[in-house]
Scaffold this motif. Structure first.
Motif, PDB file in Angstrom:
ATOM      1  N   LEU A  66       2.258 -13.425   4.029  1.00  0.00           N
ATOM      2  CA  LEU A  66       1.382 -12.527   4.242  1.00  0.00           C
ATOM      3  C   LEU A  66       1.673 -11.627   5.658  1.00  0.00           C
ATOM      4  N   ARG A 108      -7.889 -14.620   1.264  1.00  0.00           N
ATOM      5  CA  ARG A 108      -8.541 -14.145   2.583  1.00  0.00           C
ATOM      6  C   ARG A 108      -9.641 -13.242   2.205  1.00  0.00           C
ATOM      7  N   LEU A 141      -0.075  -7.376  -0.827  1.00  0.00           N
ATOM      8  CA  LEU A 141      -0.137  -8.284   0.510  1.00  0.00           C
ATOM      9  C   LEU A 141       0.397  -9.752   0.453  1.00  0.00           C
ATOM     10  N   THR A 142       0.400 -10.354  -0.931  1.00  0.00           N
ATOM     11  CA  THR A 142       0.762 -11.605  -1.043  1.00  0.00           C
ATOM     12  C   THR A 142       2.037 -11.958  -2.020  1.00  0.00           C
ATOM     13  N   PHE A 162      -4.402  -8.043  -2.885  1.00  0.00           N
ATOM     14  CA  PHE A 162      -4.567  -9.271  -2.217  1.00  0.00           C
ATOM     15  C   PHE A 162      -5.236 -10.361  -2.906  1.00  0.00           C
ATOM     16  N   PHE A 207      -5.927  -8.101   8.344  1.00  0.00           N
ATOM     17  CA  PHE A 207      -6.065  -6.834   7.778  1.00  0.00           C
ATOM     18  C   PHE A 207      -6.725  -5.719   8.781  1.00  0.00           C
ATOM     19  N   GLU A 216      -8.364 -12.319  -3.004  1.00  0.00           N
ATOM     20  CA  GLU A 216      -9.478 -12.281  -2.004  1.00  0.00           C
ATOM     21  C   GLU A 216     -10.067 -13.783  -2.154  1.00  0.00           C
ATOM     22  N   HIS A 274       3.130  -3.173   4.839  1.00  0.00           N
ATOM     23  CA  HIS A 274       2.080  -2.107   4.487  1.00  0.00           C
ATOM     24  C   HIS A 274       1.566  -1.184   5.529  1.00  0.00           C
ATOM     25  N   LEU A 331      -1.521  -7.416  -5.850  1.00  0.00           N
ATOM     26  CA  LEU A 331      -1.048  -8.418  -4.951  1.00  0.00           C
ATOM     27  C   LEU A 331       0.049  -8.018  -3.942  1.00  0.00           C
ATOM     28  N   ASN A 352       4.377  -8.799   4.576  1.00  0.00           N
ATOM     29  CA  ASN A 352       3.623  -7.994   3.944  1.00  0.00           C
ATOM     30  C   ASN A 352       2.761  -7.018   4.516  1.00  0.00           C
ATOM     31  N   VAL A 353       2.071  -7.512   5.510  1.00  0.00           N
ATOM     32  CA  VAL A 353       1.107  -6.780   6.323  1.00  0.00           C
ATOM     33  C   VAL A 353       1.860  -5.805   6.920  1.00  0.00           C
TER      34      VAL A 353
END
Lengths: 275, 279
Positions: free
Chosen positions: B17, B60, B46-47, B83, B67, B85, B24, B44, B20-21
């Motif tokens: 995560l 999350r 972010l994961t 992501f 985020f 969720e 992003h 997906l 990836n964050v």
């Protein structure tokens, strides 16, 4: 159905497989690859893909002959080392094999063949530790499906770039990439005893075998449907039997489930797991 | 109205995560500098996709602290990203959020989760049950995640409900290597062409690249314009960010020329379903 049905866009496949080798190694934290070369087409193709993907300096190829390995194998391995611009590496396994074989009078050639494949596995995995490399496997889809390979021998590896390509597709990709003609044209052989050929042992040409496999596996045809495409009843039944009897080689060993979370059953993480 | 959309064809790290964050944020800052009003990431994103039991670790709620940086950036550029969720019911969903003006404006839960052959989504994830139709500064917007795009009834209904901009984050693995283009590309091309040509929508299709355990995602992200056809087409397998232009006047002009939406009558569908149910 003809063998042309199996034709692939080789430019796509070449690009895809190089990226696969590169990314699967790097995701696992490696930059180096180890490959055992036999003198055959599969290992030659995998070597070339790996060299193109990683660079010649990052590929550690090694020839592991036994005393009866054919002169052609050695010649073709040498050709591939030169073609890929990597230094010659050879480790003769005759000494370690013969030490055990001397204790096993009357051992048949199948057991001997399996032993040689597993000794090569032991050596290539040790070499991979020395080089901090991953072992890149050279099995193709035809042999994986009919089980024409040694369990924990030549099947043992970290990644299998050409495991979803039939032998005829391997040949076609090798021609596209421009591997030396002598390597492409030679009859496929495990070279475990003098005069051995794959097609002699499996009892059918790869062109025919691959079409039958394609219909049974990829197209999910029944054996009756495959026969209606013009293939011999006995052949189709033999291929089906080979697929069934070699299934154990294609899956991890079953674990007796006791707990809430059992490895492989409900302890499920990707191979590329990173926390 | 004309605006720029950024297609972020990225390679997320499976289960990471934090990485990836950051990726992003970098991508979004780049898109912002290039003048984009909206950036769309893959499914997906972010994961990572092939999470299996990591699903539990990375799930999350959309408004989670991780985020916050993206929410902050969304004051300047709208962001659609994928992501896992964590639903209010505790169930993990394969979702995509739409952030704008510093807040989460909408979350779509994937409705059709492929669970066959190489896919095992329903083994780990819950199923969304709501069509995603919401209003944004870009017009009425819908989100379909990967397989959702292949359900014509879902996409047609969204068009009938007024969707003009369809965001289609995806994680489509490559297969079908026999032709001049991949087999899966042809399938996606049909879906994009159908949504733009028959339903008069702009479609932003963003597919990821990279490998997860042998599955190779092919990229090939595209912007599909009702009048211009495919106006942006990303390369296969390469991580890239491309920009495209959406001219919303194309929607009304195309729908006037080929008034499928005007002709559409969902009552016919409702009647057919009710008749069948009562028979």
């Amino acid at each position: 159905m003809t063998v042309d049905t199996l034709a692939l866009n080789n430019a796509f496949v070449e690009d895809y497989l190089k990226r696969f080798v590169q990314e699967e190694l790097h995701t696992s934290g490696f930059t180096e690859a180890c490959i055992a070369l036999s003198g055959g087409l599969d290992s030659a193709l995998v070597l070339k893909l790996a060299v193109d993907a990683l660079g010649a300096d990052h590929v550690h190829a090694i020839f592991l002959p036994y005393k009866i390995s054919s002169a052609e194998s050695k010649r073709d391995v040498r050709t591939m080392f030169e073609f890929c611009g990597i230094p010659w590496q050879e480790l003769d396994i005759s000494g370690m094999a013969d030490a055990y074989l001397a204790l096993q009078p009357g051992i048949d050639r199948l057991r001997t063949g399996n032993l040689l494949a597993r000794l090569r596995m032991a050596v290539i995995f040790d070499q991979s530790k020395k080089e901090n490399a991953l072992v890149v496997g050279t099995s193709n889809k035809s042999e994986l499906l009919v089980g024409y390979s040694t369990w924990y021998g030549d099947m043992a590896c970290a990644i299998m770039p050409i495991g979803d390509l039939y032998k005829t597709q391997v040949r076609s990709l090798a021609r596209h990439i421009g591997l030396p003609q002598q390597v492409i044209a030679k009859p496929p052989s495990a070279d475990l005893w003098a005069g051995q050929t794959d097609e002699g042992e499996i009892g059918v040409s790869y062109e025919t075998l691959d079409q039958v496999l394609y219909l049974l596996v990829d197209q999910r045809c029944s054996s009756a449907e495959v026969i209606s495409e013009g293939f011999d009843l006995d052949l189709v039944q033999r291929v089906e039997r080979k697929i069934l009897t070699s299934q154990f080689k294609r899956v991890p060993p079953p674990i007796a489930k006791l707990s809430q979370r059992t490895v492989g059953t409900d302890f499920l993480y990707p191979r590329d797991w990173r926390k | 109205m004309t605006y720029t959309v950024a297609l972020a064809q990225v390679n997320p790290a499976c289960g990471d995560l934090e990485y990836n964050v950051k990726m992003h944020i970098d991508q979004t800052e780049r898109a912002l500098e290039a003048g984009a009003g909206l950036i769309v990431f893959p499914e997906l994103s972010l994961t990572g996709y092939t999470l299996k039991d990591q699903t539990l670790d990375v799930m999350r709620p959309a408004d989670c602290p991780e985020f916050a940086g993206l929410r902050e950036l969304s004051r300047h550029i709208a962001i659609c990203a994928g992501f896992v969720e964590e639903g209010e019911d505790g169930i993990p969903y394969n979702s995509a959020f739409f952030m704008d003006a510093g807040e989460v404006r909408h979350v779509h839960r994937k409705m059709y989760l492929p669970t066959h052959g190489m896919f095992e989504e329903l083994k780990f994830l819950g199923r969304g049950r709501e069509l995603s139709v919401f209003d944004t500064r870009f017009g009425r917007t819908g989100i379909v995640i990967c397989r959702d795009l292949f359900h014509p009834l879902e996409v047609s209904t969204m068009a009938a409900l007024g969707v003009e901009l369809l965001l289609a984050p995806s994680a489509m693995p490559a297969r079908g290597f026999g032709g001049e283009e991949l087999g899966i590309e042809q399938t996606v091309g049909l879906a994009l062409g159908s949504a733009s040509t028959f339903l008069g929508m702009f479609v932003v299709y963003v597919n990821r690249v990279g490998f997860d355990d042998g599955l190779g995602f092919y990229g090939g992200s595209a912007l599909s314009d009702p009048i211009g056809g495919i106006t942006v087409s990303a390369p296969r397998f390469e991580a890239v960010q491309l920009l495209g232009t959406v001219d919303t006047s194309h929607i009304a002009r195309h729908r006037y020329q080929l008034p499928i939406r005007r002709e559409e009558d969902l009552e016919i569908i409702r009647h057919a379903l009710e008749t069948r149910r009562n028979s």
